[in-house]
Design a protein around this motif. Structure first.
Motif, PDB file in Angstrom:
ATOM      1  N   PHE A   1     -24.920  47.315  43.667  1.00  0.00           N
ATOM      2  CA  PHE A   1     -23.341  47.982  43.741  1.00  0.00           C
ATOM      3  C   PHE A   1     -22.282  46.863  44.549  1.00  0.00           C
ATOM      4  N   ASP A   2     -22.059  46.165  43.753  1.00  0.00           N
ATOM      5  CA  ASP A   2     -20.708  44.655  44.736  1.00  0.00           C
ATOM      6  C   ASP A   2     -20.137  45.546  46.444  1.00  0.00           C
ATOM      7  N   ASP A   3     -19.276  46.774  45.863  1.00  0.00           N
ATOM      8  CA  ASP A   3     -18.088  46.732  46.736  1.00  0.00           C
ATOM      9  C   ASP A   3     -18.899  47.842  48.033  1.00  0.00           C
ATOM     10  N   ALA A   4     -19.697  48.326  47.442  1.00  0.00           N
ATOM     11  CA  ALA A   4     -20.896  49.278  48.497  1.00  0.00           C
ATOM     12  C   ALA A   4     -21.389  48.119  49.283  1.00  0.00           C
ATOM     13  N   VAL A   5     -22.391  47.326  49.225  1.00  0.00           N
ATOM     14  CA  VAL A   5     -22.387  46.071  49.862  1.00  0.00           C
ATOM     15  C   VAL A   5     -21.857  45.450  50.644  1.00  0.00           C
ATOM     16  N   HIS A   6     -20.912  45.492  50.072  1.00  0.00           N
ATOM     17  CA  HIS A   6     -19.512  44.761  50.853  1.00  0.00           C
ATOM     18  C   HIS A   6     -19.126  45.366  52.552  1.00  0.00           C
ATOM     19  N   GLU A   7     -19.145  47.347  51.759  1.00  0.00           N
ATOM     20  CA  GLU A   7     -18.597  47.866  53.213  1.00  0.00           C
ATOM     21  C   GLU A   7     -19.459  48.014  54.351  1.00  0.00           C
ATOM     22  N   ILE A   8     -21.053  48.033  53.760  1.00  0.00           N
ATOM     23  CA  ILE A   8     -22.130  48.658  54.513  1.00  0.00           C
ATOM     24  C   ILE A   8     -22.022  47.354  55.070  1.00  0.00           C
ATOM     25  N   LEU A   9     -21.590  46.200  55.462  1.00  0.00           N
ATOM     26  CA  LEU A   9     -21.972  44.766  55.748  1.00  0.00           C
ATOM     27  C   LEU A   9     -20.698  44.800  56.425  1.00  0.00           C
TER      28      LEU A   9
ATOM     29  N   HIS B   1     -18.773  37.150  49.468  1.00  0.00           N
ATOM     30  CA  HIS B   1     -18.767  37.949  48.258  1.00  0.00           C
ATOM     31  C   HIS B   1     -21.045  37.559  48.266  1.00  0.00           C
ATOM     32  N   SER B   2     -21.447  39.068  47.376  1.00  0.00           N
ATOM     33  CA  SER B   2     -23.243  39.321  47.226  1.00  0.00           C
ATOM     34  C   SER B   2     -22.760  38.991  45.863  1.00  0.00           C
ATOM     35  N   LEU B   3     -23.714  37.818  45.917  1.00  0.00           N
ATOM     36  CA  LEU B   3     -23.914  37.671  44.206  1.00  0.00           C
ATOM     37  C   LEU B   3     -25.585  37.383  43.833  1.00  0.00           C
ATOM     38  N   TYR B   4     -26.621  37.897  44.630  1.00  0.00           N
ATOM     39  CA  TYR B   4     -28.205  38.164  44.221  1.00  0.00           C
ATOM     40  C   TYR B   4     -28.598  38.894  45.037  1.00  0.00           C
ATOM     41  N   HIS B   5     -29.437  39.819  44.878  1.00  0.00           N
ATOM     42  CA  HIS B   5     -30.284  40.483  45.055  1.00  0.00           C
ATOM     43  C   HIS B   5     -32.001  39.849  45.569  1.00  0.00           C
ATOM     44  N   PHE B   6     -32.704  40.338  45.964  1.00  0.00           N
ATOM     45  CA  PHE B   6     -34.049  39.710  45.897  1.00  0.00           C
ATOM     46  C   PHE B   6     -34.666  40.409  46.367  1.00  0.00           C
TER      47      PHE B   6
END
Length: 539
Positions: A488-496, A504-509
């Motif tokens: 969830f792109d914007d949720a990642v940004h909100e947490i950070l 911007h978050s592009l990929y998770h691993f």
């Protein structure tokens, strides 16, 4: 329209695509409402009517170990060595069976195992291989000759061209597919670089070949050859070089007399959906002639690696983990070893990437011995550190990790259990919490895109290259990894604490110890080939 105006419009198209293809906590990006797995597109492109050259398979594991790749002895260009390069990068690693279902695994990872990436070989004066342009058919480990010259092109040369078939991803993932195509190009770049290392070869990114020229070079602009098939988008051209060899001039098939042969197969005769924004964004992000960014000298000490695992064995056993053991605790030294592998150096595999690094990992640490659970940051450049500090949440502590090697720029941002956060952000997937740690790859986003929309592709490709490094480095430590494209792109940004477009978050691993599903059978990759196939024999 002025050049500056065109660049601005292209940038707006790309950024608008990225916004509309985000997943949100209350809705997912536009995609198909249902999937018929019996009607999945053919995972293998083939060219009917092209002469086929069966490639020899490796009879034994490579003498060079994974740890010894940077020092491997250069080998000559022959049919056997070209075959090894392709087998260990884009070839099949195994077949899997579960009940009536059967599917292939390849050495290069792919989003959803859908494999939109295609590879072409342009060869001149390769021993045992006729000059020409070939398409690599990984299913059977053979080359299909698309073009043969009437006269020999000037000078020896060996090139690998990569393209993408967006429909392979769009069939399942809808509008988000373009993101995954670019991640897979990054995966393939890493896979090719490691495979080239087994032969002592280097790979040189040919930035002097723009999108239009590459389309012609690979025959992708020949509409008649794709009259009944999905088209392909040209991505990049790599020159294969022995040690200390200068790049050469490229002879384009379009400029030379010769013969084209072959009709591309149709992968999906009955597509149910159309996603025109993918083609629109692809056009806006066409690659121009590129000038490599200046790369400063390595600020990090050389890596010291041990281990006697044959490089070929490790490459072929790479898998994308489906489940992790939630009780595995990772050694701190192994954790630091993995992070150290992500730092850009002038050696394998980073010598392939002639651009300033723009991706910085944010780590959700769950179970690493001697390291507290929590959120960590790894700025991969001196310039990236201040960008992260200015953009991320102001309450983050930014504590240096005392146990880490002194050169490793690892910072603790927040201490506490982050398993639930990682799982929720990664589309509620358990693998993000059951692993030893998970990663969100943050990209410097708005500033690079100001210089050209094509940098959008490079950001994803760099993220994919980082993913391939983690895949193989984790395997070398007896661990496993898997990429996560769904988050969830914007949720990642909100947490950070990200409130603008600078990051911007592009990929998770995620990395841990995989749990094996014993119900699924593993079969050899090329058992279907005739046992008496001879090297170079026409099929």
């Amino acid at each position: 329209m002025a050049t500056g105006d065109k660049r601005e419009v292209a940038g707006q198209v790309v950024m608008a695509y990225h916004e509309r293809s985000k997943h949100h906590l209350n809705r997912y990006a536009a995609g198909p409402e249902t999937l018929d797995w019996d009607a999945q597109p053919d995972p293998f492109r083939a060219f009917t009517g092209s002469p086929q050259h069966v490639l020899p398979l490796l009879a034994d594991e490579t003498a060079v170990t994974f740890a010894g790749l940077p020092a491997a002895t250069p080998q000559p260009f022959t049919l056997q060595t070209v075959a090894q390069l392709l087998e260990l990068s884009l070839g099949l690693a195994a077949w899997k069976e579960y009940g009536p279902d059967r599917w292939a695994l390849r050495c290069n990872p792919s989003s959803g195992n859908l494999h939109p990436t295609e590879a072409y070989v342009l060869a001149c004066e390769v021993q045992g291989l006729e000059d020409g342009l070939y398409h690599y058919l990984s299913r059977d480990h053979l080359l299909e000759q698309r073009w043969s010259p009437d006269t020999r092109p000037r000078g020896p040369g060996l090139y690998i061209g990569l393209s993408s078939i967006p429909w392979r991803e769009a069939w399942k993932y809808g509008e988000r597919a373009l993101r995954y195509c670019q991640l897979d190009i990054g995966h393939a770049l890493g896979a090719l670089r490691y495979a080239a290392g087994t032969l002592g070869w280097h790979l040189h990114w040919r930035g002097d070949v723009d999108d239009a020229r590459l389309h012609g070079l690979l025959g992708l602009d020949r509409s008649g050859d794709f009259a009944h098939a999905e088209g392909e988008d040209a991505e990049c051209l790599l020159e294969v070089l022995p040690t200390d060899t200068m790049p050469s001039a490229i002879a384009s098939p379009a400029a030379l007399p010769g013969q084209w042969r072959g009709q591309a197969n149709c992968l999906d005769p009955h597509p149910l959906y159309q996603w025109p924004v993918i083609a629109e964004t692809t056009r806006a992000s066409r690659m121009p002639v590129l000038t490599p960014d200046p790369l400063p000298p390595d600020p990090w000490p050389a890596r010291k690696k041990a281990g006697q695992t044959a490089a070929s064995a490790l490459i072929r056993r790479r898998r994308s983990a489906q489940r992790f053991d939630p009780n595995t605790v990772m050694a701190a030294d192994d954790f630091f070893t993995l992070l150290d592998a992500l730092l850009p150096r002038s050696t394998l595999p980073w010598d392939l990437w002639p651009f300033t690094p723009r991706i910085h990992p944010i780590l959700f640490v769950h179970r690493v011995s001697g390291l507290g659970s929590g959120l960590y940051a790894l700025p991969r450049t001196a310039e990236g550190g201040p960008v992260l500090r200015m953009t991320l949440h102001p309450d983050f502590s930014w504590e240096a990790v005392a146990a880490a090697p002194t050169h490793l720029p690892l910072w603790r941002l927040y201490g506490g259990d982050v398993r639930g956060i990682a799982r929720t952000l990664s589309c509620h997937q358990a693998i993000a919490a059951d692993s030893c740690f998970a990663v969100a790859f943050l990209a410097e986003y708005a500033d690079p895109l100001k210089s050209g929309a094509w940098r959008y592709r490079l950001l994803y490709q760099e993220a994919g290259l980082l993913g391939q490094i983690l895949y193989l480095e984790a395997e070398s430590l007896g661990l496993n990894g898997t990429g996560i494209g769904c988050f969830f792109d914007d949720a990642v940004h909100e947490i950070l604490g990200i409130q603008d477009n600078r990051l911007h978050s592009l990929y998770h691993f995620t990395v841990g110890r995989a749990l094996t599903d014993t119900r699924i059978s593993t079969l050899p990759p090329y058992a279907h080939r005739e046992l008496n196939t001879h090297a170079g024999e026409n099929a």
